[in-house]
Write an enzyme that holds these catalytic residues in place. Sequence first.
Site, mmCIF file in Angstrom:
data_model
loop_
_atom_site.group_PDB
_atom_site.id
_atom_site.type_symbol
_atom_site.label_atom_id
_atom_site.label_comp_id
_atom_site.label_asym_id
_atom_site.label_seq_id
_atom_site.Cartn_x
_atom_site.Cartn_y
_atom_site.Cartn_z
ATOM 1 C CG ASN A 216 -5.412 -1.841 1.634
ATOM 2 O OD1 ASN A 216 -6.104 -2.648 1.834
ATOM 3 N ND2 ASN A 216 -4.219 -1.353 1.720
ATOM 4 N N PRO A 313 7.182 2.213 6.355
ATOM 5 C CG PRO A 313 7.108 1.724 8.736
ATOM 6 C CD PRO A 313 6.503 2.876 7.887
ATOM 7 C CB ILE A 315 6.587 -4.571 7.772
ATOM 8 C CG1 ILE A 315 5.937 -3.379 8.187
ATOM 9 C CG2 ILE A 315 6.517 -5.303 8.847
ATOM 10 C CD1 ILE A 315 4.422 -3.335 8.612
ATOM 11 C CG PHE A 331 0.444 -12.654 0.522
ATOM 12 C CD1 PHE A 331 -0.620 -13.290 -0.326
ATOM 13 C CD2 PHE A 331 1.236 -13.420 1.464
ATOM 14 C CE1 PHE A 331 -1.134 -14.114 0.325
ATOM 15 C CE2 PHE A 331 0.667 -14.433 2.107
ATOM 16 C CZ PHE A 331 -0.381 -14.884 1.562
ATOM 17 C CE LYS A 345 6.092 -7.356 -1.849
ATOM 18 N NZ LYS A 345 4.609 -7.381 -1.656
#
Length: 403
Positions: A216, A313, A315, A331, A345
């Site tokens: 990305n 995963p 994290i 973030f 989130k």
Amino acid sequence: MKVLLGVTGGIAAYKALELTRLYIKAGFEVQVVMTSGAKEFIQPLSFQALSGNPVRDSLFDANQEAGMGHIELARWADIIVIAPASAETLARLCHGRADDLLSTLVLASDRPLLVAPAMNRLMWANAATQENIELLKARGLQIMAPGSGEQACGEVGEGRLPEPQQIFNASQEVLAKVSANATRQQKLNNYWQGRKLLITAGPTHEAIDPVRFIGNRSSGKMGFAIAEAAAKAGAQVTLIAGPVSLKSSPDIERVDVRSAEQMFAAVKEHYQQQDCFIGAAAVADYRVKEAANEKIKKQDGVDELTLELVKNPDIIQWVAAQKDKPFVVGFAAETNNLIGYAKDKLARKNLDMICANLVGESLGFEAQDNQLTFITNNKVEENPLSDKQDQALALLAFIAGNN
């Protein structure tokens, strides 16, 4: 307050007289430093009459340099203002030249520097000048945008020196920001001194074959800025960095990784005994199920390539789920519905705090500036747009005030 006013060669040098008058009227002490080019346009005696101080113009002045005068002068100022700043001066600053008094003073000083360029419109638009400007901004220099209009050469366009009142006002803003930052830095030091911070930064690269990967646009600049600011405030920082070309301070413990699985392993190894974990890395959500051992070759007549992806995963969710977890900051980089997605989130992953920012063209990734919104279960605080170093300080200050 003390201002060191650098005047370089250009027809706009006469406007520096009015700028000097504004500083004196406001109660500043002013020391003018002129380049040899500036003296071709205006006499030093004019500045001496207004400032009350002899103009400095030579790096090898026997009277001044007997006591390392240029070092003393660099320490004397509260702010250095260069107006006008010629294209040659910008190039000197960019390359760290120290072969005249003004460039040496800048190189030997840690004071805030405000630069007001002035030059012909084509010189300003030249790629070399613009590259110098971008590099200087990346180093934290404050550079004013030139005005647009008729120029002394008869041409019309960008390159005019901003008006003296604008330069004066800008220098006042810089000094106010420096003062506010000093106060904030002391508060940060009081909280972060001795605390342990674990932070992830940058992208992850998920291998497709030995030469290709899924990645990305994350540059890692935001995470690195947070790590540097925390270390400066006295924190013991462990930085787990994805594949970036950024440098970090020697007092930061750095672990370099490439893939999400490698980053996860490093986090699991280091998260215990931490006071705070900040997941600033842009971790890839998926990886190729089985990366090829050899480079995948194009095949004639085959127009499509199918890759089977599996989830990486999560994290930060894993860290937040641990019984011995530290204070966990996530973030949320979004292209729309910023606050809504960020709050979801925050709750879904059981985070203590989340930093939300819009990403896209000239936003977030790869840009020098950023705008973070800090969100906890009972607070939403929007931080104004600024460079990532300032955003990092604001984030650390928010954690200190809400933890």
